[in-house]
Design an enzyme around this catalytic site. Sequence first.
Site, PDB file in Angstrom:
ATOM      1  N   ASP A  36       0.818  -1.219   0.000  1.00  0.00           N
ATOM      2  CA  ASP A  36       0.000   0.000   0.000  1.00  0.00           C
ATOM      3  C   ASP A  36       0.852   1.269   0.000  1.00  0.00           C
ATOM      4  O   ASP A  36       0.357   2.347   0.336  1.00  0.00           O
ATOM      5  CB  ASP A  36      -0.972  -0.005   1.186  1.00  0.00           C
ATOM      6  CG  ASP A  36      -0.237  -0.111   2.513  1.00  0.00           C
ATOM      7  OD1 ASP A  36       0.996  -0.313   2.496  1.00  0.00           O
ATOM      8  OD2 ASP A  36      -0.902   0.017   3.559  1.00  0.00           O
ATOM      9  N   HIS A 239      24.413   2.517 -18.547  1.00  0.00           N
ATOM     10  CA  HIS A 239      23.290   2.780 -17.636  1.00  0.00           C
ATOM     11  C   HIS A 239      23.493   2.137 -16.265  1.00  0.00           C
ATOM     12  O   HIS A 239      22.530   1.765 -15.603  1.00  0.00           O
ATOM     13  CB  HIS A 239      21.971   2.301 -18.263  1.00  0.00           C
ATOM     14  CG  HIS A 239      21.550   3.128 -19.435  1.00  0.00           C
ATOM     15  ND1 HIS A 239      20.614   2.715 -20.352  1.00  0.00           N
ATOM     16  CD2 HIS A 239      21.955   4.353 -19.858  1.00  0.00           C
ATOM     17  CE1 HIS A 239      20.462   3.649 -21.280  1.00  0.00           C
ATOM     18  NE2 HIS A 239      21.263   4.647 -21.002  1.00  0.00           N
ATOM     19  N   ASP A 256      26.688  10.747 -13.247  1.00  0.00           N
ATOM     20  CA  ASP A 256      25.691  11.357 -14.132  1.00  0.00           C
ATOM     21  C   ASP A 256      24.464  11.588 -13.270  1.00  0.00           C
ATOM     22  O   ASP A 256      23.754  10.636 -12.913  1.00  0.00           O
ATOM     23  CB  ASP A 256      25.393  10.407 -15.302  1.00  0.00           C
ATOM     24  CG  ASP A 256      24.442  11.019 -16.322  1.00  0.00           C
ATOM     25  OD1 ASP A 256      23.785  12.037 -16.002  1.00  0.00           O
ATOM     26  OD2 ASP A 256      24.342  10.466 -17.438  1.00  0.00           O
ATOM     27  N   ASP A 267      20.891  17.942 -16.069  1.00  0.00           N
ATOM     28  CA  ASP A 267      21.477  16.644 -16.442  1.00  0.00           C
ATOM     29  C   ASP A 267      22.976  16.853 -16.657  1.00  0.00           C
ATOM     30  O   ASP A 267      23.385  17.352 -17.707  1.00  0.00           O
ATOM     31  CB  ASP A 267      20.779  16.154 -17.726  1.00  0.00           C
ATOM     32  CG  ASP A 267      21.297  14.802 -18.196  1.00  0.00           C
ATOM     33  OD1 ASP A 267      22.095  14.178 -17.476  1.00  0.00           O
ATOM     34  OD2 ASP A 267      20.887  14.375 -19.296  1.00  0.00           O
ATOM     35  N   HIS A 346      27.260   6.180 -28.073  1.00  0.00           N
ATOM     36  CA  HIS A 346      25.977   6.893 -27.928  1.00  0.00           C
ATOM     37  C   HIS A 346      26.035   8.225 -28.649  1.00  0.00           C
ATOM     38  O   HIS A 346      27.077   8.615 -29.176  1.00  0.00           O
ATOM     39  CB  HIS A 346      25.601   7.053 -26.448  1.00  0.00           C
ATOM     40  CG  HIS A 346      26.576   7.832 -25.611  1.00  0.00           C
ATOM     41  ND1 HIS A 346      26.678   9.196 -25.660  1.00  0.00           N
ATOM     42  CD2 HIS A 346      27.493   7.428 -24.675  1.00  0.00           C
ATOM     43  CE1 HIS A 346      27.598   9.610 -24.795  1.00  0.00           C
ATOM     44  NE2 HIS A 346      28.124   8.547 -24.193  1.00  0.00           N
ATOM     45  N   HIS A 350      20.629  15.407 -26.200  1.00  0.00           N
ATOM     46  CA  HIS A 350      19.169  15.286 -26.348  1.00  0.00           C
ATOM     47  C   HIS A 350      18.544  16.585 -25.863  1.00  0.00           C
ATOM     48  O   HIS A 350      19.176  17.354 -25.128  1.00  0.00           O
ATOM     49  CB  HIS A 350      18.648  14.090 -25.527  1.00  0.00           C
ATOM     50  CG  HIS A 350      19.161  14.049 -24.117  1.00  0.00           C
ATOM     51  ND1 HIS A 350      18.595  14.784 -23.093  1.00  0.00           N
ATOM     52  CD2 HIS A 350      20.223  13.418 -23.546  1.00  0.00           C
ATOM     53  CE1 HIS A 350      19.265  14.579 -21.972  1.00  0.00           C
ATOM     54  NE2 HIS A 350      20.279  13.753 -22.217  1.00  0.00           N
ATOM     55  N   HIS A 357      14.887  13.558 -21.102  1.00  0.00           N
ATOM     56  CA  HIS A 357      14.933  13.419 -22.560  1.00  0.00           C
ATOM     57  C   HIS A 357      13.674  14.108 -23.045  1.00  0.00           C
ATOM     58  O   HIS A 357      12.613  13.497 -23.141  1.00  0.00           O
ATOM     59  CB  HIS A 357      14.982  11.944 -22.972  1.00  0.00           C
ATOM     60  CG  HIS A 357      16.222  11.256 -22.492  1.00  0.00           C
ATOM     61  ND1 HIS A 357      16.365   9.893 -22.440  1.00  0.00           N
ATOM     62  CD2 HIS A 357      17.403  11.748 -22.027  1.00  0.00           C
ATOM     63  CE1 HIS A 357      17.575   9.589 -21.966  1.00  0.00           C
ATOM     64  NE2 HIS A 357      18.210  10.698 -21.712  1.00  0.00           N
ATOM     65  N   GLU A 381      27.115  15.864 -24.461  1.00  0.00           N
ATOM     66  CA  GLU A 381      27.668  14.841 -23.577  1.00  0.00           C
ATOM     67  C   GLU A 381      28.470  13.750 -24.286  1.00  0.00           C
ATOM     68  O   GLU A 381      28.118  12.566 -24.236  1.00  0.00           O
ATOM     69  CB  GLU A 381      26.539  14.192 -22.782  1.00  0.00           C
ATOM     70  CG  GLU A 381      25.331  13.736 -23.601  1.00  0.00           C
ATOM     71  CD  GLU A 381      24.289  13.058 -22.720  1.00  0.00           C
ATOM     72  OE1 GLU A 381      24.639  12.089 -22.011  1.00  0.00           O
ATOM     73  OE2 GLU A 381      23.120  13.481 -22.747  1.00  0.00           O
ATOM     74  N   TYR A 385      34.621   5.131 -23.650  1.00  0.00           N
ATOM     75  CA  TYR A 385      34.462   3.989 -22.741  1.00  0.00           C
ATOM     76  C   TYR A 385      35.345   2.857 -23.274  1.00  0.00           C
ATOM     77  O   TYR A 385      35.070   2.318 -24.351  1.00  0.00           O
ATOM     78  CB  TYR A 385      32.992   3.557 -22.677  1.00  0.00           C
ATOM     79  CG  TYR A 385      32.070   4.748 -22.513  1.00  0.00           C
ATOM     80  CD1 TYR A 385      31.766   5.247 -21.245  1.00  0.00           C
ATOM     81  CD2 TYR A 385      31.555   5.416 -23.630  1.00  0.00           C
ATOM     82  CE1 TYR A 385      30.957   6.374 -21.092  1.00  0.00           C
ATOM     83  CE2 TYR A 385      30.749   6.538 -23.492  1.00  0.00           C
ATOM     84  CZ  TYR A 385      30.455   7.007 -22.223  1.00  0.00           C
ATOM     85  OH  TYR A 385      29.664   8.130 -22.089  1.00  0.00           O
ATOM     86  N   ARG A 402      32.711  10.535 -19.321  1.00  0.00           N
ATOM     87  CA  ARG A 402      31.701  11.332 -20.031  1.00  0.00           C
ATOM     88  C   ARG A 402      31.713  12.715 -19.388  1.00  0.00           C
ATOM     89  O   ARG A 402      31.906  12.834 -18.172  1.00  0.00           O
ATOM     90  CB  ARG A 402      30.304  10.695 -19.935  1.00  0.00           C
ATOM     91  CG  ARG A 402      29.229  11.490 -20.664  1.00  0.00           C
ATOM     92  CD  ARG A 402      27.936  10.710 -20.929  1.00  0.00           C
ATOM     93  NE  ARG A 402      27.269  10.255 -19.727  1.00  0.00           N
ATOM     94  CZ  ARG A 402      27.256   9.014 -19.293  1.00  0.00           C
ATOM     95  NH1 ARG A 402      27.903   8.069 -19.952  1.00  0.00           N
ATOM     96  NH2 ARG A 402      26.625   8.685 -18.182  1.00  0.00           N
ATOM     97  N   GLU A 404      29.228  16.053 -19.456  1.00  0.00           N
ATOM     98  CA  GLU A 404      27.896  16.465 -19.933  1.00  0.00           C
ATOM     99  C   GLU A 404      27.499  17.801 -19.347  1.00  0.00           C
ATOM    100  O   GLU A 404      27.508  17.979 -18.123  1.00  0.00           O
ATOM    101  CB  GLU A 404      26.861  15.398 -19.534  1.00  0.00           C
ATOM    102  CG  GLU A 404      25.437  15.798 -19.888  1.00  0.00           C
ATOM    103  CD  GLU A 404      24.431  14.687 -19.624  1.00  0.00           C
ATOM    104  OE1 GLU A 404      24.663  13.857 -18.724  1.00  0.00           O
ATOM    105  OE2 GLU A 404      23.391  14.681 -20.313  1.00  0.00           O
TER     106      GLU A 404
HETATM  107  N1  GLY Z   1      21.196  11.071 -17.654  1.00  0.00           N
HETATM  108  C1  GLY Z   1      20.565  10.679 -18.824  1.00  0.00           C
HETATM  109  C2  GLY Z   1      21.294  11.104 -19.992  1.00  0.00           C
HETATM  110  O1  GLY Z   1      22.390  11.619 -19.878  1.00  0.00           O
HETATM  111  O2  GLY Z   1      20.804  11.009 -21.080  1.00  0.00           O
HETATM  112 MN    MN Z   2      21.888  13.461 -20.875  1.00  0.00          MN
HETATM  113 MN    MN Z   3      23.134  12.495 -18.031  1.00  0.00          MN
END
Ligand code: GLY
Ligand code: MN
Ligand code: MN
Length: 435
Positions: A36, A239, A256, A267, A346, A350, A357, A381, A385, A402, A404
């Site tokens: 609940d 991820h 991140d 982000d 990647h 975005h 996103h 970003e 890797y 990374r 970003e």
């Molecule tokens: N943290 C999600 C991205 O960087 O797209």
């Molecule tokens: Mn991002």
């Molecule tokens: Mn991110």
Amino acid sequence: MLNLKESQQRRSQLLKKMGEGVAIIPTSPELIRNRDSHYSYRFDSYFYYLTGFKEPESVLMLIAGEHPKSILFCRDKDMEREIWDGFRYGPDGAKEQFGFDEAYSINQLDELVPNFLGNQAHLFYSLGADSHWDARVTGWLNKVKDLVRTGVSAPASIQDIRQLIDMQRLVKSLYEQDLMRRSANIAARAHNRAMQFTRPNMHEYEVEAEFLHEFYRSGAQSPAYTSIVAGGANACTLHYNANNCSLHDGDLLLIDAGCELDGYASDITRTFPVNGKFSAPQVDLYELVLTAQLAAIHAAKPGNHWNAPHEAALDVLAQGFIDFKLCKGSKDKVLDNGDYRQFYMHRTGHWLGLDVHDAGDYKNKAGNWATLEAGNTLTVEPGCYVRPADNVPEYFWNIGIRIEDDVLITNTGNEVLTKNALKSVADIEALMKNA
Ligand code: GLY
Ligand code: MN
Ligand code: MN
């Protein structure tokens, strides 16, 4: 609370674009986490964008045409429930405070909506987004169809309302830009705090607790997405979010994490040495990613197409991978045959806004990349890797990086909203040394 004038303007802009017809935009349901207990409630971004109303069990109805109207259905006032769960506006309070033309109890939805749908040219609704609402809307349409012999007709077409709202959401107002700047600043402070706190033998979750502390103490309501706190080889899992490993002397830590402030996301990713000092191979790859990121940010300007920052980053990364003997051949060959994807798999960003996103197309109807314009907000970003492999020098193994930032396109170029999060090797090392 969302500025009243701002949400009224958004509704009237959308009503104009609709031309004629009725839009139905429900907010998100409350979700059970276990038994609940509920997940912390988060409103639907489309609904919130047009209303500023945060209560669950609410539906916005817009009626376009000569006499445009916005109508809210929401929970009734209920003293018993308010003692347990907190304040509710009720239809009268919501109408007055949020500037709707009419407001009704959510309990009247099934009774009233079919009347509003009769003799309307179009229904604007996000069909397929939620099967519960799809069934309910179908029921209302069937009710209208049953009235055909009384001269009432059902809407001739159903159009996805999200496409129209997406176009609006892509260009942030000054009000939104200010909120996003504040969200970005909180997240930047949180990343700096995490750098100052980190030491070898801590756990990833201890560092997570530090930046969450900074989010909440600064007024952010929540993280904007599941945070990634990835030490050493974990950074090569894009991820990764277990955040439960210990941090080793000599490794890098990739974080991140962004926060949500009054609905708007930040982000940020930063990568820094657990012990405060980059090793030589780490500096090589870090400087490469940073150079790629600065090139991509430079390409994020009005008139450039969406993919320009990605292309700028790839150009730098591909040459760097060749220089460091990670890829073989000419830069054009590495770009054409996609060899760089072993280390950079990647895209470079975005849209960013109410959703991390965020809403909005990346290509236009003709299939060409969208053109960047003032008011767009996006992330930049790039990363690198390096998993262990026969074709990779061992000193690069398990390095994941990374960097970003969040970028607002301005009339003359861009503003890096997250500029306060340190990112040069010298600045990071100085901050960690003096912590
Ligand atoms: N943290 C999600 C991205 O960087 O797209
Ligand atoms: Mn991002
Ligand atoms: Mn991110």
